[in-house]
Structures are given as C-alpha cells and as structure tokens.
Design an enzyme around this catalytic site. Structure first.
Site, PDB file in Angstrom:
ATOM      1  CB  SER A 288      15.410 -46.631 -19.868  1.00 17.35           C
ATOM      2  OG  SER A 288      14.944 -47.540 -20.847  1.00 17.35           O
ATOM      3  CG  ASP A 289      17.141 -52.516 -17.029  1.00 17.43           C
ATOM      4  OD1 ASP A 289      17.088 -53.174 -18.103  1.00 17.43           O
ATOM      5  OD2 ASP A 289      17.599 -53.003 -15.986  1.00 17.43           O
ATOM      6  CE1 TYR A 290      14.070 -56.434 -23.326  1.00 18.30           C
ATOM      7  CE2 TYR A 290      11.870 -55.918 -22.607  1.00 18.30           C
ATOM      8  CZ  TYR A 290      12.718 -56.564 -23.474  1.00 18.30           C
ATOM      9  OH  TYR A 290      12.205 -57.335 -24.474  1.00 18.30           O
ATOM     10  CB  ALA A 292      13.117 -48.821 -16.927  1.00 16.09           C
TER      11      ALA A 292
END
Ligand code: NOJ
Length: 742
Positions: A288-290, A292
């Site tokens: 995932s992104d940070y 997210a």
C-alpha cells in the site's frame, strides 16, 4: 456484514485466478519455495510478512507511523519489511536479528524511495523524460540500482507511472509527463534498469509500479484528492505506463492514495486483482502507499482499521505500509472468517517469492556488503549524469544571446544560482547536497572564476534586504546576466500542490530590475513542474529550462550556455499559457465545436473568451542553436492490413551552422472511430544527431496494434479506417500523410 461476506467469496475466486496466470520457471521456482516455507509458518508469522514498518531513525516520508519495538517485532516474526532506513549498518543489524533470532529466519526486505538516483542524483524524472533518450533513462536507473544495492536497500518505490497534465500537482516532477506512449517507454526502461536481467544479482534491485492507479488525475491538482474518470479514458490515457512496467517484469506495485470509481485504491479489488493481476498479468506483490490501508477509514469506506485491513486483504493487497492494521487485526479477521487463511497464504507467498527472487534466502546480507567507496560517485557515472542533465534541459526562447561568446563577463544572479540542495529536487534518495556542482561552480570552471560575478539577489518567495541593489551592481560589471530563478526543492514532489504556477513575485522583481537597466538577461529556470512563463518569455532574451538538474546540473548548464553542447531537450508536458487552462495537454479530444485557431474567434466554439486554447509551449517543443528542417514525408504503406505495420519516412536536415540533436516525433490522428479520439497522438519518436548541413531519411514503423483504442464495450483493439500522420519536432506538426487500415 454483507460486504465482508461478498469480499470473502471474491477471495476464493481470486486465489483460483492468480494461480492460473502464466508463470516463468523462475517465478514458479520462487512460488514452490514459498509454498514449502508457508507450511511451516504460523498464521501470525504469515501476516507478519505482510507488514511493513519504518523505524524511529528512518527518513520521514509521511505522517507519523505507529511507533513500535522494532527488534521485538522482528524476533516475533511480526514484520516482513522496513522502509526508508538510511544507514547500511542498521539494515544489516536488523537483518541479522531477522535471520538469526526469529523462529524461521526469514530475511527482511528493505525499501527506499530511490526516484532519480541514489547517491548521484539525476535530474528529476520529468526533466529526464525531456531527453526522450530511453537508453539514457534506463542507464540512469541501472546506475541508481548499483549504488542502491551497495547501501543495503533491496527495493525502490519507482517508477512512478502516473500520467498527469496538471502542473498544479507537485508530483508531476516524478513522472514522465502527459503522454501515455512516451510514458510507457520510459516506465519499462526504468524497470529494466533497476532489475537488470538477474534480480538475484547483488547489483539489481526490485522495482515498484506506482501509484496504482491514476494518482496523477487528482481533482484540481490537489495531492491525495479524488480521482473520477471514465474507464475508457483511464484505459486510453492512464493505463499504458503501468501496463508496460508490469510487462517489463516489475516484481512489486504500490496502491495509490486516491479513490478510483468511488473505492480507495488500497481496497479496490477491481484495480488490484482483476485489472492488475488477471488482465495485466502481474505476479509480484503489492504494497500500500504510506498508511493508505488505514486511510480508508478517513475516506469513509471502512468503519475502522480492522475493516480497512479486511477490505485491503480481500482486494489482494499484500503489504500494509507503516500503519500496522494488518498485524493488528489479521489473525482476528481470519479467526472470524472474514479473511480466509488461503488468502493469507496467497498474499504471503507472493511476498516470499520476491524475497526469494532477490536471492535473500540464499544470502540475506549480499546487499550492503559492497565497498561503497568504489561504487558511489564513479567518475564515468558523474560524467553520464552531466550528459543526461544537458539532454534534459529545454531551450524555450532565444533571441541569439545564447550561446555566450568566449571571454564574456557574466553576472550570475538568483536563488538557484548557488543552491546545492535545491538543484537536486525532491526525493534525493541517498543524495548529498555537498556533492552538487552548482551553476556557479559549473560556470566558474568553464568561464573562469574571475568572469563570474555572483549575487543571490532574492530568496525564493521573499526579497532579501539589499538583494536587488547587489544584483544590479553585479550586472553593471557584466556583459550579460544569467538569472537562475524558479522553485525550490520544497516546491516539488509529494504534498506540494500549488494554485499559482508562476515564478514567485520576489524573483520576478529581480528580473524586472535587471531588465530595466538594459542588460541582456538569460533566465535559467529551475523547476520540477510546468509553469506559466509569460512574464519571463516576454522579458528575457532567452529562457533555458534547467529543471532541478541533479548533482551535475551546474556543469550541464555551462556546457549549454557556452555552446560546447547544443540544447536538445523537448517538453514532455505542455507549459500552459495560464493556470486557468490546466489541465492542458496536446492529446485532447476534438469536440463537436472545435476552434481551429485564433482566427476562428467566434462564439459557440470550444474556446476561452480572452485566452488562447493552446499552451504557451506545446508538448514536444524545444529549440536548439541550429535548425532542423523536416520534409518529404512519405507514407510507404498507404494501405495496411489490420495486423500490419505502418511505414512512414521523412527527410530531416540540419539547416543551421552548428551540429545538433533533435527529437523527431511522429503523430497520428484516427479520423473516424467508434469513440472520440484525440486530435493527435504520439506513436513514434527518434533522437537524432546531425552535423551542420547533414541530412538523413528516417523511417518509422508503427505496428497497427499501437493504434488500438478503447471502445464502447471497453475492449481495446485496432479498427479499420483512415488515419492522418505527420513527423516533426513538436506536437504542432502538420499531419499531411494519410494511410488506411483495410
Ligand atoms: C508516499 C508516496 O506517495 C510514495 O510514492 C512513497 O513511495 C511512499 N510515501 C514511501 O515513502
């Protein structure tokens, strides 16, 4: 509850599908290894592989993550990866704990944002794309991989494949501009550069296709904002660079922050499973992104972290970056039957398989052991960075003041003239400002220190006391002023959206004052995004777009302004006339009421009342100190079979007095199609070097599959019909050729 149940049903289908995709022998071997290992793992250990944390001393690349006892969670098998650790010894120390003190000794994978270079910082990615030099871009990723592997990092979060035509969005600096065809070529090259032919070698690193998907289309250029577009538009204009990065073999991908068709990407099963895996054939793992995953709570599509983790796991998102919902709730979710253990096994095997392919099970310490002294800042790589920087710079205007004459006295003014950190741009990896060759240094070396009179003149957004006077004093002693203005590195990259994309006022005041005293002024524009440059173009004698040009920027600027090299960069993002036009891009659709040109300034046409439709500088634009003439376009295949190859030739002549390089660009227009098509689309390009007076015939071959587009039923294929074609030095070229697909 109903939602969770449906998700679970989906997971069973998901497992069947993902195992059905075609695996290479290498991938199969990695999965076999992972499957054997999984048999020995507890549920918690499996979920641990799906968790990525950062440490207290790591570089900060997002809002505060959950702080935890790093060593304890490694020993307990509750973490599979760390991001942004900046010290080799620290990575090796943590790896040792993982390998020697956790029950199964599974190695960690370390990730870091190596975006445009590791120690040697190349120009920002948007800048590099303006070189249109695919081999050079691949090589820049290769150099970055070699340096990165020596730090102990295994994995970069790059390439950013997000197409964007919105310069209000600061992250355009990380991408390849507005065009899907060029973007696809660049994303594939970048993956090849990082991963090489052998992912297990100790100088290759894992690439990451990001941000999946359509992160570059956030509303109004605001970072992290809503994305909403038709699937047709998405497939035509946004998907190609992600697709080509996957096809080039990227072993990881990252879900984006934004929602897509109302569902946040990290919980979007259509994106992460149906499209990415089933359709594009991706077989690696998705991080995932940070934060997210947890941010789905803020998006309002999950009630709490547990539901967010549940949705993400069932959407086929393998790894939770930072927040920690996976390790916190994963076991409970399985016990409650909301996520099947079979799903966890699949998510885990995909992570383990990448670790295996990187060779980490064979030798967990193979990265970070190299002699960094020998690997970093190699002379040949610095020379290469200088060349790439020069190729990336775009000459926007020039009344003949450039190139400068030998022996000229130069007043060098502006906040970017001697700005070692700013010239590196956003995301500098392990870059060091101390190693930057600034514009001041580059010019002093080329023209002699006594010929350079430096005055900062102004800060980025505020005047400095006496700054203008000092600049004027310098200018009085000089023959010409080089004015290095633009945006700071803090105004490029993530979370740097702007509503005004002009050069800040304090710097414009400098330009005004210098111009008023009657000196010739060359603007060296440093930026990571396209800008509204009306003022600079009107007032300056020349504008050279230097971007944030990286470690070797100053040497490259000296190469160009001196005429030792000839500018050859061409824009990959339109420079708007004004911010009100944004997003403005060359490949827009025709509409039912097209305005043909300024002369058709009538009512009831698709136009602005007081502003042109066209950007100030179009996609593909770029000047040189010589001139290239394109003539004699010939369509060698006026009729082509549906599965054939279109062949076009054109004569290019360097009609000026200097040797130079240009980028020949081929555009087509599909005249009648089932769905509306862009006015023109890039379908081929070639960088060419021609000596003064030299002429060459270029031949382009376009497989008709490149002319495929998205239909009403969302199928993507080529149709029979007529096309226009043209070749020239920018996207305004006339399309005078014609061919028919029969
Ligand atoms: C957030 C950014 O969106 C992403 O591109 C980056 O890779 C991660 N943070 C990790 O730093």
């Amino acid at each position: 509850m109903k939602r969770l149940f449906l998700a679970l049903v989906g997971v069973a289908v998901m497992m069947a599908c993902s195992t059905a995709s075609q695996l290479s022998d290498e991938e199969q071997k990695a999965y076999d290894f992972a499957d054997e290992l999984i048999k020995k793992m507890t549920l918690r250990e499996k979920i641990g592989q799906l968790q990525q944390f950062t440490t207290r001393t790591a570089a900060i690349t997002g809002p505060d993550g959950v702080k935890r006892d790093t060593e304890e969670c490694i020993r307990n098998g509750e973490v599979g990866s760390f991001l942004s650790i900046r010290k080799t010894e620290e990575m090796l120390r943590l790896q040792k704990i993982a390998v020697e003190e956790s029950r199964l000794g599974i190695p960690l994978i370390f990730g870091y944002d190596i975006i445009h270079g590791c120690r040697i910082t190349f120009p920002e990615n948007l800048a590099m794309s303006c070189s249109w030099d695919i081999d050079a871009i691949e090589h820049s990723a290769r150099v970055a991989a070699i340096e990165t592997a020596a730090t102990g990092i295994h994995w970069t979060f790059s390439p950013m494949c997000d197409i964007s035509a919105d310069p209000r969005w600061g992250r355009v600096s990380e991408g390849a501009g507005e065009d899907p065809y060029l973007g696809a070529a660049i994303s594939a090259a970048t993956v090849r550069g990082y991963q090489g032919n052998d992912l297990a070698a100790d100088n290759t690193i894992a690439a990451c296709v990001k941000h999946f998907a359509a992160y570059g289309a956030g509303q109004a250029g605001r970072d992290y904002h809503t994305v909403d577009m038709s699937e047709l538009m998405f497939r035509d204009r946004f998907l190609p660079p992600y697709r080509s990065a996957v096809e080039a073999g990227a072993v990881t991908a990252m879900s984006s922050f934004n929602d897509f068709m109302g569902v946040p990407a990290s919980g979007n099963k259509w994106l992460l499973h149906t499209l990415l895996r089933e359709e594009l054939g991706f077989t690696g793992f998705v991080v995932s992104d940070y934060n997210a995953v947890h941010e789905m709570v803020k998006h309002g599509t999950a009630a709490d972290g547990k539901e967010a983790a549940c949705q993400a796991m069932n959407a086929h998102l393998n790894m939770d970056m930072v927040y920690g919902d996976y390790i916190k709730y994963g076991e409970e979710l399985v016990k409650e039957g909301k996520v099947s253990e079979k799903s966890i096994n699949q998510l885990c095997r995909e992570v383990l398989a990448v670790k295996y392919r990187l060779g980490l099970f064979e030798d967990p310490f193979k990265y970070g052991r190299q002699n960094q002294e020998e690997v970093m800042y190699r002379a040949e790589n610095l020379q290469f960075a200088r060349e790439v920087a020069a190729k990336s710079m775009v000459l926007l205007s020039n009344n003949g003041v450039l190139p400068l004459k030998e022996g000229v006295k130069i007043a060098l003014v502006g906040p970017l003239a001697d700005a070692p950190r700013d010239q590196l741009g956003a995301w500098i990896g392990w870059g060091e400002a101390g190693r930057s060759v600034t514009i001041r240094k580059g010019l002093e070396e080329r023209f002699g220190a006594k010929n350079i009179i430096y005055a900062k003149g102004s800060d980025f957004r505020a005047p400095i006391k006496g700054g203008i006077e000092e600049a004027l004093r310098a200018a009085r002693k000089a023959d010409v002023v080089l004015l290095a203005i633009g945006l700071s590195y803090k105004e490029s990259g993530e979370a740097t959206s702007l509503t005004e994309i002009t050069v800040p006022e304090a710097q414009q005041a400098l330009l005004d004052a210098l111009k008023k005293m009657g000196k010739r002024v060359v603007v060296l524009l440093g930026t990571g995004r396209a800008m509204d440059l009306r003022n600079e173009i009107e007032k300056a004698d020349a504008v050279l777009l230097t971007w944030h040009g990286g470690t070797m920027e100053g040497a490259a600027v000296a190469d160009l302004v001196s005429g030792d090299k000839n500018p050859s960069g061409h824009l990959t993002m339109s420079f708007p006339y004004c911010v009100g036009q944004v997003p403005v891009h060359y490949n827009n659709k025709i509409t039912g009421r097209p305005r043909k040109g300024p002369e058709h300034d009538k009512k009831y046409l698709s136009r602005y009342m007081y502003t042109p439709n066209e950007p100030l500088f179009a996609f593909g634009y770029g000047l040189s100190y010589t001139e290239f003439d394109y003539s004699d376009l010939q369509v060698l295949t006026p009729e082509v079979a549906l599965d054939g190859v279109v062949k076009v030739s054109v004569k290019v002549k360097n009609v000026g007095k200097r040797d130079g390089e240009d980028v020949a660009q081929l555009y087509v227009r599909d005249l009648v199609a089932e769905t509306t098509r862009p006015m023109r689309e890039l379908k081929g390009f070639e960088r060419i070097a021609l000596k003064a007076g030299e002429e060459r015939v270029l031949e382009f071959e376009i497989p008709t599959s490149e002319l495929a587009y998205c239909h009403q039923d969302l199928s993507f294929h080529t149709d029979k019909g007529e096309f226009l074609v043209g070749v020239g030095a920018d996207s305004n070229v006339e399309l005078t050729g014609k061919f028919t697909i029969k």
